[in-house]
Write a protein that holds these residues in place. Structure first.
Motif: not given
Ligand SMILES: Cc1cc2nc3c(=O)[nH]c(=O)nc-3n(C[C@H](O)[C@H](O)[C@H](O)COP(=O)(O)OP(=O)(O)OC[C@H]3O[C@@H](n4cnc5c(N)ncnc54)[C@H](O)[C@@H]3O)c2cc1C
Length: 443
Positions: A371-373, A391-398
């Protein structure tokens, strides 16, 4: 593209920032790179994942395990570009093409798809390409100190990446992206058919012309890379907790989450759970327009020597990458969400196309789906939560998670340490689609 000079870890690590207990949720490449950079900035780090990179079935679910292994500084062109909407019906009708959709998933995908098409307008594409280029400029500098730390430099192969176009018309269409790349300083070499043949004599001459992206490189084995990083992390006192993080929330002083029914507390949470990050963000009060572009790979165990570098026939949308355990044909995009079973037709198509493009490839081995985010604008989410402190977000790099994990990790460490990020991340906020009404999560 001029890459920023690698920064030695000791020179970049935080001086004087208070040491925090940080929990990273997700041990894909983004989570691991974040964990290593956080340690270098002096923090105490725990990583939670149901299948961490060391163990019996490492990285089973992670896009980081099954990707095309290519560090791609040429990735400045977003997926949605002008005119794409008109090409989509043709792509969907062509079973050997790069795109497929599970029609039952379409209603759920609709808000994401609308934002995706809006992101393909000329002005948006230029803005997005500029933001991607800024990240890509620092991508290698984000990785190299970690490869050194993990003694994993021997896993890198620097021979560029070759795109092949079957017809003159396809090549001409590809020039839109190549001019955009050149405007952002990407080094590329245009090749006629004879020059392609000299570089890759085993590829069937089914191409009109090609383009070599000179600065691309490959990771010979993502599994060995993950293991090397995991060992480096543990050697510095890092701990893995095996299991799924659920029930994320905050008390007055701490953040909390559960793993297998056991409650844990921590000072800071980094959400790096790839395509599964949407539901975690919503537990923390944030909503995000994240979906998944499912991708496939097929291994050819006896074909690694047949190509020198990743070779991509643009029409089919997958790379053929030489690796430690064979040739991996990896890529394509399928919209179908996180719960549907793998679609065997997609891996069958890759298998039969490799047979035509690389006639000596021989028998295919294992297949995989992951699954590519993916965000609609091809930009990752990197930044602090607007809803919950610490809280820090680090995702969605496709399509670019392997390429951008190092720079993302360093940005995460800067944010957690209260230092100004070394790349402008204002365009990467989690709530950037709210103005378009894109308030939705995927479970
Ligand atoms: C076929 C294919 C080819 C690709 N080729 C390339 C390429 O050549 N170059 C490139 O740069 N990129 C490529 N990509 C993209 C790249 O692989 C991804 O962008 C990247 O791996 C995303 O990394 P990640 O760490 O964010 O997510 P993942 O690798 O998916 O990791 C997320 C982790 O989070 C864990 N997790 C999920 N939920 C929870 C929870 N509740 N608690 C704890 N842990 C959780 C999962 O188990 C998983 O290990 C490709 C992708 C695919 C599918």
């Amino acid at each position: 593209m001029t890459q920023a000079a690698p920064v030695s870890i000791s020179a970049s690590a935080a001086g004087g920032a208070p040491r925090k207990h940080v929990t990273v949720v997700g041990a894909g490449l983004v989570g691991l790179a974040s964990a290593l950079w956080l340690q270098e900035f002096g923090h105490e780090v725990v990583v939670v994942d149901p299948s961490p990179p060391l163990g019996e079935e490492p990285w089973r679910h992670a896009a980081s395990y099954g990707n095309a292994c290519t560090f791609a500084p040429h990735g400045v062109v977003p997926v949605s570009i002008p005119g794409l909407a008109w090409q989509v019906p043709g792509m969907l009708l062509d079973v050997t093409g790069p795109l497929a959709i599970n029609w039952r998933y379409l209603p759920r995908l609709a808000p994401w798809l609308r934002a995706f098409l809006r992101a393909g307008r000329e002005a948006e594409v230029n803005r997005i390409a500029g933001t991607l280029a800024a990240l890509l400029n620092h991508a290698d500098a984000g990785w190299q100190p970690l490869f050194e730390l993990a003694s994993a430099k021997h896993l890198l192969r620097r021979k560029g990446c070759l795109y092949l176009y079957k017809t003159e018309a396809e090549y001409a269409a590809g020039e839109y992206g190549n001019r955009l790349r050149e405007r952002h300083g990407v080094r590329l070499t245009r090749l006629d058919a004879a020059e392609v043949r000299d570089l890759e004599p085993n590829v069937a001459p089914l191409y009109h012309a090609g383009v070599l992206y000179d600065d691309a490189y490959t990771i010979h084995s993502p599994r060995q890379m993950g293991e090397a990083f995991a060992r480096a992390f543990q050697a510095k006192g890092g701990k893995f907790v095996k299991g799924c993080a659920t029930g994320l929330g905050s008390t007055r002083t701490r953040l909390e989450f559960s793993v297998d029914g056991v409650r844990h507390s921590t000072e800071h949470i980094v959400v790096a759970a790839g395509a599964f990050s949407g539901s975690l963000a919503s537990q923390l009060g944030d909503r995000v327009l994240l979906d998944t572009e499912r991708g496939y790979h097929v291994m050819f165990p006896h074909a690694a020597e047949l190509v020198q570098r990743p070779v991509c026939f643009v029409r089919h949308g997958f790379y053929m990458t030489p690796m430690a355990d064979g040739l991996r044909a990896a890529g394509t995009v399928e919209f179908g969400g996180l719960s549907a079973a793998p679609n065997k037709v997609r891996s069958d198509v890759i298998r039969s196309e490799v047979g035509r493009l690389l006639p000596a490839a021989g028998t295919a081995g294992k297949t995989w789906m992951g699954f590519r985010p993916s965000m609609p604008d091809s930009l990752p989410v990197i930044g602090d939560s607007p809803a919950t402190s610490n809280v820090t977000y680090a995702f969605g790099h496709g399509h670019l998670g392997l390429t951008l994990a190092g720079v993302t990790g360093r940005l995460v460490a800067e944010l957690v340490s209260g230092r100004p990020p070394h790349v402008d991340i204002t365009q990467l906020r989690i709530d950037r689609f709210h103005r378009w009404g894109g308030r939705r999560k995927i479970a």
